[in-house]
Scaffold this motif. Structure first.
Motif, short mmCIF file in Angstrom:
data_model
loop_
_atom_site.label_atom_id
_atom_site.label_comp_id
_atom_site.label_asym_id
_atom_site.label_seq_id
_atom_site.Cartn_x
_atom_site.Cartn_y
_atom_site.Cartn_z
N THR A 55 0.85 -1.19 0.00
CA THR A 55 0.00 0.00 0.00
C THR A 55 0.88 1.24 0.00
OG1 THR A 55 -1.67 -1.17 1.29
CG2 THR A 55 -1.86 1.21 1.20
N PHE A 65 -0.76 -5.92 -1.65
CA PHE A 65 -1.49 -4.99 -0.79
C PHE A 65 -2.89 -5.55 -0.58
CE2 PHE A 65 -4.42 -2.51 -3.57
CZ PHE A 65 -3.96 -2.86 -4.83
N THR A 66 -3.42 -5.27 0.62
CA THR A 66 -4.74 -5.78 0.97
C THR A 66 -5.68 -4.65 1.38
OG1 THR A 66 -4.10 -6.04 3.29
CG2 THR A 66 -3.84 -7.96 1.87
N LYS A 67 -5.10 -3.48 1.66
CA LYS A 67 -5.94 -2.43 2.22
C LYS A 67 -5.46 -1.06 1.79
CE LYS A 67 -3.26 -2.54 6.49
NZ LYS A 67 -3.26 -2.94 7.91
N VAL A 68 -6.37 -0.10 1.98
CA VAL A 68 -6.07 1.32 1.82
C VAL A 68 -6.67 2.00 3.04
CG1 VAL A 68 -5.99 1.26 -0.70
CG2 VAL A 68 -8.18 1.67 0.48
N GLY A 93 -9.04 3.22 5.49
CA GLY A 93 -10.50 3.15 5.59
C GLY A 93 -11.13 1.88 5.07
N ARG A 94 -10.40 1.03 4.41
CA ARG A 94 -10.96 -0.19 3.84
C ARG A 94 -9.91 -1.30 3.86
NH1 ARG A 94 -15.73 -0.06 0.41
NH2 ARG A 94 -16.55 1.78 1.44
N ASP A 95 -10.27 -2.45 4.41
CA ASP A 95 -9.35 -3.59 4.42
C ASP A 95 -10.06 -4.76 3.76
OD1 ASP A 95 -7.60 -5.71 4.94
OD2 ASP A 95 -7.01 -4.91 6.89
N LEU A 96 -9.66 -5.07 2.56
CA LEU A 96 -10.30 -6.13 1.80
C LEU A 96 -9.89 -7.51 2.31
CD1 LEU A 96 -12.22 -6.10 -0.66
CD2 LEU A 96 -10.21 -6.36 -2.11
N ALA A 97 -8.74 -7.58 3.01
CA ALA A 97 -8.20 -8.85 3.50
C ALA A 97 -8.03 -9.86 2.36
CB ALA A 97 -9.09 -9.44 4.59
N GLN A 98 -7.77 -9.37 1.19
CA GLN A 98 -7.54 -10.20 0.00
C GLN A 98 -6.24 -9.71 -0.63
OE1 GLN A 98 -9.47 -12.61 -1.33
NE2 GLN A 98 -9.10 -12.65 -3.53
N LEU A 145 -3.75 -8.55 -3.14
CA LEU A 145 -3.82 -8.01 -4.49
C LEU A 145 -2.41 -7.73 -4.99
CD1 LEU A 145 -6.75 -5.50 -3.89
CD2 LEU A 145 -6.86 -7.60 -5.23
N GLN A 190 -4.98 2.32 -5.99
CA GLN A 190 -5.25 1.26 -5.02
C GLN A 190 -6.59 1.50 -4.33
OE1 GLN A 190 -1.54 1.52 -2.76
NE2 GLN A 190 -0.74 -0.33 -3.76
N VAL A 211 -9.61 -1.17 -4.39
CA VAL A 211 -10.13 -1.77 -3.16
C VAL A 211 -11.59 -1.40 -2.95
CG1 VAL A 211 -9.93 -1.77 -0.64
CG2 VAL A 211 -7.89 -2.00 -2.04
N LYS A 215 -15.31 -16.11 7.42
CA LYS A 215 -14.86 -15.63 8.73
C LYS A 215 -16.06 -15.46 9.66
CE LYS A 215 -10.86 -13.04 7.08
NZ LYS A 215 -10.24 -11.73 6.96
N PRO A 259 -15.87 -3.81 4.22
CA PRO A 259 -14.80 -4.41 5.04
C PRO A 259 -13.85 -3.34 5.57
CG PRO A 259 -14.35 -4.78 2.71
CD PRO A 259 -15.68 -4.11 2.79
N ILE A 260 -13.75 -3.25 6.89
CA ILE A 260 -12.90 -2.23 7.52
C ILE A 260 -11.67 -2.88 8.16
CG2 ILE A 260 -12.86 -0.35 9.23
CD1 ILE A 260 -14.90 0.18 7.12
N PRO A 290 -9.68 -6.85 9.13
CA PRO A 290 -9.62 -8.22 8.64
C PRO A 290 -10.06 -9.29 9.65
CG PRO A 290 -7.42 -7.50 9.25
CD PRO A 290 -8.33 -6.34 9.48
#
Lengths: 277, 248
Positions: free
Chosen positions: A72, A102-105, A107-112, A114, B10, B14, B55, B84-85, B87
């Motif tokens: 990120t 990267f999985t997040k930015v 304010g948002r965490d996709l937990a995936q 990328l 990004q 996302v 989850k 999603p905020i 994990p």
């Protein structure tokens, strides 16, 4: 208390999953090493934490994480880095690894996971982030190659050049996921063996192997099947030129079929022996 | 590409993958996403949402088993309302619980005890995360310490509309005999246990314990006079209902 790795060289083990604690404990002598997901400890219950600490007192462990999002384009969370550092000390892990993704930015965490666009600018962001990581985690740090199901249109570098640029400039090492190499080579049509050949000696700190599934023509990194023979061939090939500290089997689903996991461990050890012969 | 441009890209990717609704993504072009096709966007969004629901299912195990075929239909509206905020599974399960509570205002839950069940499943995990320590049981009788007492922050107090205790403790795993009978439950982890437990207690004791938000100071001499009163306080602590610390 363990003192050093056991019989197999390199050591072979599994990524510990809390839902498979009983099976792992029962079969502990079948493993030379366990990989502990630091995030399981950080967000885990007392029971999970106690189990992780107990296991780390019985067998050598290495650390691995999914929460860093090194790719990120903002500095990493320093509070999280301190938590990781603390866990690594508690479990006495000699080194740590995270995904080159990267999985997040904010304010948002996709937990995936990328893929990072393979540009020089993006590599510089990762290198800068790794400088911050090093200040908080004073242990060897490895980056893991991920599966990617698409290519960005504006990529400047090949995957191997991107990895090598970052590792060279930051001092990071490589956790080579051979299943991901196999899946990417299959999905994107390149030579997996040539990919392995591109890395300098002693860059590969650790190895991951896993089993994926097919979704139509696409191979997915599902971590729910036995390791394919193609990945074992890549492992034997890799061991001709690299000496990783550990070889870890990743299995996230269908853990109730633990015999299948143990069978894979046996196949991995056989591959290591064949490579040494 | 500058760092700012990379971050902007990004963020676009996302946020796009967090949107399960295709029409919500209609304004995003392939150029915005550096060439990623709409089909690939759908696949990635689906994989991400699938992992998120997994989850949630690990935490709200019994609740999701009852929701079963509805779960697939609920996934997209859940993600739209609660992007999603974080994990971790517990946080996502809390978001899903909040989503269900909102939904149940309009669509009656089936079975009807689902709200109680969902709350208690979530509370059990919260209880497991709480820190427990033993104080009273270790004090000598006649000790003159000053102690602070409050209800244990890791214990959860819940008035259930349905008596789901047997569903929670496993004696009635399929919920075939869940009566509509108001009960007061405390979910706590006793000091001697490794997992949380569910206790049904009478209304008066429930109300009393629940009201002890703030610390109250007591002399250990008052608490530990030999006899039933001493046993009562020690039992509350052992069950994980109260927290006792020395005054400093």
């Amino acid at each position: 208390m363990h003192q050093s790795y056991k019989s197999c060289s390199p050591p072979v083990g599994i990524g510990f999953r809390p839902e498979a604690y009983e099976a792992t404990l029962k079969n502990l002598e079948r493993f030379d090493v366990l990989e502990i997901m630091v995030d399981h400890y950080i967000s885990g219950t007392h029971k999970i934490r106690e189990r992780i600490l107990d296991l780390s007192s019985r067998i050598p462990v290495v650390g691995h994480g999914v929460g860093l999002s090194i790719g990120t384009a903002v500095p990493p969370d320093e509070f999280y880095l301190d938590q990781v550092a603390e866990v690594l000390e508690l479990i006495r892990a000699p080194w740590h690894s995270e995904h080159l993704a990267f999985t997040k930015v904010p304010g948002r965490d996709l937990a995936q996971l990328l893929p990072i666009p393979r540009t020089v600018a993006a590599a510089e962001c990762v290198i800068h982030n790794l400088e911050i990581v090093r200040k908080h985690i004073p242990k060897p740090f490895a980056l893991e190659n991920i599966t990617y199901y698409f290519e960005y249109s504006d990529c400047e570098l090949s995957e191997q050049d991107f990895i090598q640029l970052i590792c060279r400039e930051s001092g990071a090492l490589l956790l080579l996921d051979l299943e991901n190499v196999y899946l990417n080579a299959t999905n994107h049509g390149y030579d997996a063996f040539a990919f392995i050949d591109s890395f300098p000696k002693s860059l590969v700190k650790g190895v991951h192997v896993a089993g994926g599934t097919a979704l139509g023509a696409l191979m997915l990194d599902s971590h729910d099947r036995p390791v394919p023979n193609q990945a074992l061939e890549l492992l034997k090939y890799l061991l001709r030129t690299q000496t990783p500290d550990s070889i870890v089997l990743e299995r996230d689903e269908r853990l109730d079929d633990f015999d299948e996991v143990l069978e894979d461990i046996g196949r991995l050890k056989a591959a290591v022996s064949a490579a040494a012969a | 590409m500058t760092q700012a441009e990379l971050l902007a890209f990004q963020e676009t990717l996302v946020f796009t993958l967090s949107e399960p609704d295709r029409s919500a993504r209609a304004g995003i072009s392939r150029t915005d996403l550096m060439g990623i096709s709409p089909g690939m966007v759908d696949l990635l969004a689906s994989l991400a949402l699938g992992k998120r629901i997994e989850k949630v299912t690990k935490i709200l195990r019994k609740t999701c088993a009852y929701l079963q075929s509805d779960l697939e239909e609920l996934a997209a509206p859940f993600a739209a309302r609660h992007p999603p905020i974080r994990p971790d599974s517990f946080y996502n399960a809390c978001q899903f619980y909040s989503f269900l509570r909102h939904r149940w205002r309009v669509h009656f839950p089936n079975p009807s005890f689902l709200p109680d069940l969902a709350y208690c499943e979530l509370a059990m995990i919260a209880v497991e995360r709480g820190i427990r320590s033993e104080r009273l049981s270790r004090l000598r009788l006649g000790s003159d310490e000053l102690l602070k007492i409050r209800r244990h922050p890791a214990a959860h107090f819940h008035r259930c509309e349905y008596n789901i205790q047997k569903l929670l403790d496993g004696t009635d795993p399929d919920g075939s005999t869940v009566p509509r009978e108001p009960v007061c439950l405390i979910l706590s982890q006793p000091l001697s246990e490794t997992v949380p437990k569910v206790f049904q207690i009478n209304d008066q004791l429930f109300a009393l314990l629940r009201s002890w938000h703030a610390w109250s100071v007591h002399s250990s001499q008052d608490l530990l006079q030999e006899g039933p009163q001493c046993e009562f306080w020690q039992k509350l602590e052992r069950l994980g209902f109260i927290e006792v610390v020395p005054c400093v």
